[in-house]
Write a protein that holds these residues in place. Sequence first.
Motif, mmCIF file in Angstrom:
data_model
loop_
_atom_site.group_PDB
_atom_site.id
_atom_site.type_symbol
_atom_site.label_atom_id
_atom_site.label_comp_id
_atom_site.label_asym_id
_atom_site.label_seq_id
_atom_site.Cartn_x
_atom_site.Cartn_y
_atom_site.Cartn_z
ATOM 1 N N MET A 24 0.832 -1.208 0.000
ATOM 2 C CA MET A 24 0.000 0.000 0.000
ATOM 3 C C MET A 24 0.862 1.252 0.000
ATOM 4 N N ALA A 25 1.954 1.209 0.768
ATOM 5 C CA ALA A 25 2.852 2.369 0.814
ATOM 6 C C ALA A 25 3.486 2.629 -0.551
ATOM 7 N N ASN A 83 0.901 4.270 -2.815
ATOM 8 C CA ASN A 83 0.710 5.669 -2.436
ATOM 9 C C ASN A 83 1.871 6.533 -2.915
ATOM 10 N N THR A 84 3.085 5.995 -2.823
ATOM 11 C CA THR A 84 4.264 6.733 -3.288
ATOM 12 C C THR A 84 4.191 6.946 -4.790
ATOM 13 N N ASN A 99 -5.093 2.393 -9.420
ATOM 14 C CA ASN A 99 -4.381 2.396 -8.134
ATOM 15 C C ASN A 99 -5.355 2.455 -6.963
ATOM 16 N N GLU A 100 -6.414 3.244 -7.130
ATOM 17 C CA GLU A 100 -7.412 3.318 -6.063
ATOM 18 C C GLU A 100 -8.082 1.963 -5.841
ATOM 19 N N GLN A 159 -6.660 -2.815 1.285
ATOM 20 C CA GLN A 159 -7.219 -2.393 2.566
ATOM 21 C C GLN A 159 -8.176 -3.439 3.118
ATOM 22 N N LEU A 162 -5.646 -0.225 -3.989
ATOM 23 C CA LEU A 162 -5.586 0.157 -2.579
ATOM 24 C C LEU A 162 -6.816 -0.331 -1.815
ATOM 25 N N CYS A 206 1.503 7.015 -6.608
ATOM 26 C CA CYS A 206 0.428 7.975 -6.888
ATOM 27 C C CYS A 206 0.887 9.409 -6.667
ATOM 28 N N ASP A 207 1.683 9.624 -5.621
ATOM 29 C CA ASP A 207 2.189 10.965 -5.341
ATOM 30 C C ASP A 207 3.073 11.456 -6.473
#
Length: 268
Positions: free
Chosen positions: A179-180, A183-184, A198-199, A206, A202, A186-187
Amino acid sequence: MELILGNVGGHTGYVLDNALSSDYMSKLQNLRTSLPIDKEKKKTAAARRFLCAEDELEWIRVGLVAAIRKGLSERSDEESFFCGDSNDHDSEEIIIRVLPWMRFLEYTTPNGSLGPHTDALIRCKETDIWSTHTLLVFCSDCEMGGETTLLPEDAKTTRLRKKKLQKANDAAAEVRLAMARINTACDGQQNSADDGSNEKKLARLQTTLQTIEENIATMNKEAAKPCFPVKPKCGRILFFPHECPHEGRPTVSVPKIFLRAELILKRK
């Protein structure tokens, strides 16, 4: 006389205090020191002295049976041995027999212990009935350590749960790392087109993490089930079903000395 009950993992342990007279305990201690320490059987953390409580030593069994019968007869609540499908709390309706072959066990140095285990049944030669309970009579006081502790589950179940818990924690760590990373990523792609994949990843991760964490919480709850530690106290009687898992915790205050025997405790 005081009877304390400990319910652990569906088994009941019984602790009787002030049930044996000082004269009885004095005779028991004198007998113990007159017996030789066994040198032939397998060496264990505790020195052992064997005896057969028959004939001139019958007083040992007579005193124990009388103490146990009196202690049980004074306890009539629903947690006692007499619970179940009968409302009859008369201890005369209960078979109480101490088998004659016994041994004194003596832990004379710190860190003496016995890991989690259950005890074997012994057939009574006098009645042809199998024993039901392990019986201990503590012959010394231990201010620290040396508790005989009744456990809520056997050692194999504990080991298996620990392995499953470790795997679950490892899996949770891998999911959090995945997940990290997403998120990286995506940033770093904030200004580029996002198709929503990506969502979705995630969200799936989750959900997976939530399931793993629920399993971890369940296993931790099982691991936190209470045990029943019994502190060595001179004159204290402890008895519990053979099938109840238990352990001897490491000694700190020594010596830890107790008489070990088998008991038949059942309805007639």
